[in-house]
Design an enzyme around this catalytic site. Structure first.
Site, short mmCIF file in Angstrom:
data_model
loop_
_atom_site.label_atom_id
_atom_site.label_comp_id
_atom_site.label_asym_id
_atom_site.label_seq_id
_atom_site.Cartn_x
_atom_site.Cartn_y
_atom_site.Cartn_z
N GLY A 1 57.13 50.60 44.69
CA GLY A 1 57.20 52.37 45.10
C GLY A 1 55.83 52.39 44.86
O GLY A 1 54.75 52.20 44.40
N LEU B 1 54.00 54.09 47.15
CA LEU B 1 53.31 53.38 48.20
C LEU B 1 52.12 53.88 48.71
O LEU B 1 52.15 55.18 48.99
CB LEU B 1 54.24 52.99 49.46
CG LEU B 1 55.56 52.44 49.07
CD1 LEU B 1 56.31 51.94 50.48
CD2 LEU B 1 55.59 50.97 48.36
N GLU C 1 47.98 52.88 51.18
CA GLU C 1 47.74 52.22 52.22
C GLU C 1 47.60 50.60 52.30
O GLU C 1 47.53 50.15 53.02
CB GLU C 1 46.38 52.72 52.50
CG GLU C 1 46.24 54.09 53.33
CD GLU C 1 46.05 54.94 52.43
OE1 GLU C 1 46.43 54.97 51.06
OE2 GLU C 1 45.74 56.33 52.63
N HIS D 1 50.00 48.83 50.51
CA HIS D 1 51.33 48.67 50.96
C HIS D 1 51.62 48.59 52.34
O HIS D 1 52.16 47.79 53.12
CB HIS D 1 52.51 49.56 50.23
CG HIS D 1 52.41 49.34 48.77
ND1 HIS D 1 51.91 50.25 48.02
CD2 HIS D 1 52.52 48.29 47.89
CE1 HIS D 1 51.92 50.11 46.85
NE2 HIS D 1 52.43 48.81 46.46
N GLN E 1 59.27 43.25 33.68
CA GLN E 1 57.95 42.99 33.88
C GLN E 1 57.02 43.85 33.01
O GLN E 1 55.88 43.64 33.08
CB GLN E 1 57.57 42.65 35.33
CG GLN E 1 57.33 44.15 35.94
CD GLN E 1 57.21 43.67 37.48
OE1 GLN E 1 57.98 43.24 38.22
NE2 GLN E 1 55.83 44.15 38.05
N GLU F 1 46.05 40.85 47.93
CA GLU F 1 45.18 39.93 47.06
C GLU F 1 44.62 40.64 45.92
O GLU F 1 43.80 39.96 45.09
CB GLU F 1 44.03 39.32 48.10
CG GLU F 1 44.34 38.41 49.05
CD GLU F 1 43.26 38.09 50.00
OE1 GLU F 1 42.37 38.55 50.13
OE2 GLU F 1 43.65 37.16 51.03
N LYS F 2 44.84 42.17 46.04
CA LYS F 2 44.07 42.65 44.64
C LYS F 2 45.11 41.97 43.50
O LYS F 2 44.24 41.98 42.37
CB LYS F 2 44.63 44.17 44.44
CG LYS F 2 44.11 45.00 43.54
CD LYS F 2 44.22 46.48 43.67
CE LYS F 2 45.61 46.87 43.47
NZ LYS F 2 46.32 46.89 42.00
N ASP F 3 46.09 41.68 43.34
CA ASP F 3 46.79 41.09 42.36
C ASP F 3 46.79 39.47 42.62
O ASP F 3 47.75 38.61 42.83
CB ASP F 3 48.29 41.39 42.24
CG ASP F 3 48.70 42.87 41.92
OD1 ASP F 3 48.25 43.21 40.70
OD2 ASP F 3 49.02 43.76 42.88
N SER G 1 48.82 51.89 42.99
CA SER G 1 49.81 53.13 42.49
C SER G 1 49.49 54.02 41.38
O SER G 1 49.68 55.14 41.26
CB SER G 1 51.22 52.67 42.58
OG SER G 1 51.56 52.08 43.84
#
Length: 281
Positions: free
Chosen positions: A31, A33, A35, A37, A61, A148-150, A186
């Site tokens: 959540g 959210l 750009e 996402h 997590q 791809e950030k994660d 976020s």
């Protein structure tokens, strides 16, 4: 667009779609959210008959001192974004729906979670892999979309899906940035005005490293020091990690090779931000 909160309801909708032989694109989110996402939802919309977005802040997590209780939430705003970019269904379960009883079963991916965020956040990927396994079983998607950030998460999820024979294609999508280069997150919402300005040091340090690599620098210690020295010029920044790893195995590398991932995590004030890039020879 429908918003459902129970596993029973979402399964009922999905059964109808499956009976019609429709493909399903799935975007898992916590959540709040943005750009980034939105780009995942758009990609899923282009490639599938139906699109599901899950919105669930997954407690397992988060470590005990992390930001589960303060993680930003705004279902109305999120729902509007999902509808705008083409989602057919938002699945927003309560914690009690996903974990009605104490959970004894967990999914772990070894080796790939030893470094980077996995080293710094010991329970994180176990929680991610466990909740994704539950969502994959509940939603039965054709494809699932990750940013791809994660980068470590994307690699870990691809391996989990391969190892456990999930009939799902995992799609990685490019990092989406603000106009000034800050990676969309976020957690950017935590930053005050001064911290927001200071956060630009992440992308700046990676740009300096990339510039040096493109100029022919092959010594990865020098590359790492370029990043360190750039970040240390910013008083509000505190380095959590700077890692240079094989982009496939996520194991540390000492020499430049065909494909490396340079990933960083930096605290700006109390907010932990991540960024990365992949460099291929």
């Amino acid at each position: 667009m429908n918003i459902v909160h129970t596993i029973k309801d979402v399964k009922s909708i999905i059964k109808k779609w499956k009976d019609e032989n429709l493909s399903i694109g799935y975007v898992p989110t916590m959540g709040y959210l943005h750009e980034g996402h939105a780009s995942l939802i758009k990609k899923a919309r282009e490639e599938n008959d139906k699109v599901i977005v899950s919105i669930f802040v997954n407690p397992i997590q988060f470590g005990p001192k992390e930001d589960y209780s303060t993680y930003p939430r705004d279902l109305d705003k999120d729902s509007s974004l999902c509808e705008k970019f083409g989602a057919d269904l938002v699945f927003n379960p309560e914690t009690s729906e996903m974990y009605p009883n104490k959970i004894y079963s967990h999914v772990n991916v070894d080796i790939l979670t030893e470094n980077l965020c996995g080293e710094k956040r010991p329970v994180h990927f176990q929680g991610v892999c466990t909740v994704l396994t539950k969502f994959f079983n509940i939603l039965n998607p054709t494809k699932a979309y990750f940013g791809e950030k994660d980068a470590q998460q994307l690699t870990v999820v691809k391996k989990m899906v391969e190892d456990l024979n999930f009939p799902i294609e995992i799609i990685g999508c490019p990092i989406i940035r603000e106009e000034d280069g800050l990676a969309k997150s976020s957690r950017n919402a935590y930053l005050n005005k001064q911290e927001r300005k200071s956060a630009l040091i992440l992308n700046k340090s990676l740009k300096e490293a990339l510039k040096s690599l493109k100029s022919g620098e092959k010594d990865l210690n020098i590359i790492k020091n370029i990043i360190i020295n750039t970040i240390m010029k910013e008083p509000l920044a505190k380095i959590d990690y700077i890692s240079i790893v094989d982009s496939t195995t996520l194991q540390p590398v000492e020499k430049l090779q065909s494909s490396i991932l340079i990933a960083i995590a930096v605290y700006i004030g109390k907010t932990r931000l991540i960024d990365n890039f992949t460099f291929k020879l």
